[in-house]
Design an enzyme around this catalytic site. Sequence first.
Site, PDB file in Angstrom:
ATOM      1  N   ASP A 188       0.802  -1.231   0.000  1.00  0.00           N
ATOM      2  CA  ASP A 188       0.000   0.000   0.000  1.00  0.00           C
ATOM      3  C   ASP A 188       0.835   1.281   0.000  1.00  0.00           C
ATOM      4  OD1 ASP A 188      -2.624   1.288   0.068  1.00  0.00           O
ATOM      5  OD2 ASP A 188      -1.837   2.139   1.910  1.00  0.00           O
ATOM      6  N   ASP A 224      -8.282   4.478   5.548  1.00  0.00           N
ATOM      7  CA  ASP A 224      -7.035   4.977   4.946  1.00  0.00           C
ATOM      8  C   ASP A 224      -6.517   6.170   5.754  1.00  0.00           C
ATOM      9  OD1 ASP A 224      -4.812   5.273   3.373  1.00  0.00           O
ATOM     10  OD2 ASP A 224      -5.888   5.633   1.508  1.00  0.00           O
TER      11      ASP A 224
END
Length: 431
Positions: A149, A308
């Site tokens: 990520d 996130d």
Amino acid sequence: MPTVVIKGGRVIDATGERAADVVIDDEGRIAAVGADLSADRTLDAGGGIVAPGLVDLHSHLRQPGQEEAETIETGARAAALGGYTCILAMPNTVPAIDHAGIVREVLELGRAAPCDVRTSGAITVGRAGEQLAPLAEMAALGVRFFTDDGAGVADARLMRRALEYASGIKLEGGGSVVLAQHCEDPVLSAGGHMHEGEWSSRLGIPGQPAEAEELMVLRDIALARLTGARVHFQHLSTERSVEMVRAAKANGLPVSCEATTHHLTLTHAECASYDPVFKVNPPLRTDADVAAVRAGVADGTIDCIATDHAPHTQEAKEAAFDQAPPGMLGLETALALGLTELDLPIAELLALLSWRPAAILGVDDEHGGPIEPGRPANLVVIDTEATWTVDPAALASRSRNTPYAGRSLRGRVRHTLLAGEPVVIDGEAQR
Ligand code: DOR
């Protein structure tokens, strides 16, 4: 540990809804659920909802290496205040979480935190996309979720090998590890600082096209088909990404996905202020994309809502739009944004924030499970009608980069209990 009763709330979990008190024993497990119960200590849940604690599949905790932006402790405190009892650390720390030594360090730091901190591991060494990281070595320490990520794995052959290798990893107690993808074709997105479209043209900020995300979604659906291995798509943000995942699921392919709170509530028009607090990756998209992501949530194409949560220092976010790092805070506002902005039944919102992500991560034996005797007491009590205004200075995160400053929201966390310990009481962190 004194026994605790959570009194007067409406209990909601995956099995349904009922008015009940919940008693927690001295070992942090649920002892009883029913009417008129008592214990050493009482937590008032009158008028509120008692639910399994929330689970976030996407938290950037910045430790090791960027402790000026967040630490595992401050991120976990922010999470507890946001109603989370379990968060998954992303591996784009400095150095990256790509081998057993760093996994151990992160888990060790997490042990003292007011939230159950799990960690993901990188798919490739240093997240550089060139060489497979020691996935089995990390899995042996309890890592269940792998991602690069911050970047996608650009090399299709390497991603194929990662999927094949990961599906052969045998876990104690069964189950398998999950490979998750930040979908972004780095060549196509290069130089883009926001969504490429009407607003990037008007503002003169170079954009990245929706296709940069969609190409990797398309490719990884193909790789899921080729290998039979499961792929989880992170922070999906475009209409066509959602459509592709919907079709892949209809075809029986082993895919799952998440959407972030900000892709459900903000569009690229926010960038008109040139304020880098609205810079994020994948970027904020169009009204049609937001509507499509919401439709994906409503029809179950999108399995869960993730934050996130991406803290950045004030100094970093004060740079010009094209110089500032992407990312925004999320842990302390996600639940209230869901309650305020998404027109979903509360049980459905809780499924998206708690039991579905818990199942994807394989922590459903401890988090997100039904509220019944014998289960670990990882719980949240929510005032669904309380309103509050987001004040960046009042957040527990070490950073201030919330895009919702000044926004009036509905829904507040009253109490959070971690393994029976009240870590948040009446909206105040206890440690
Ligand atoms: O906006 C983002 N911020 N997207 C990412 O993929 C990484 C994250 C970060 O680490 O700041």
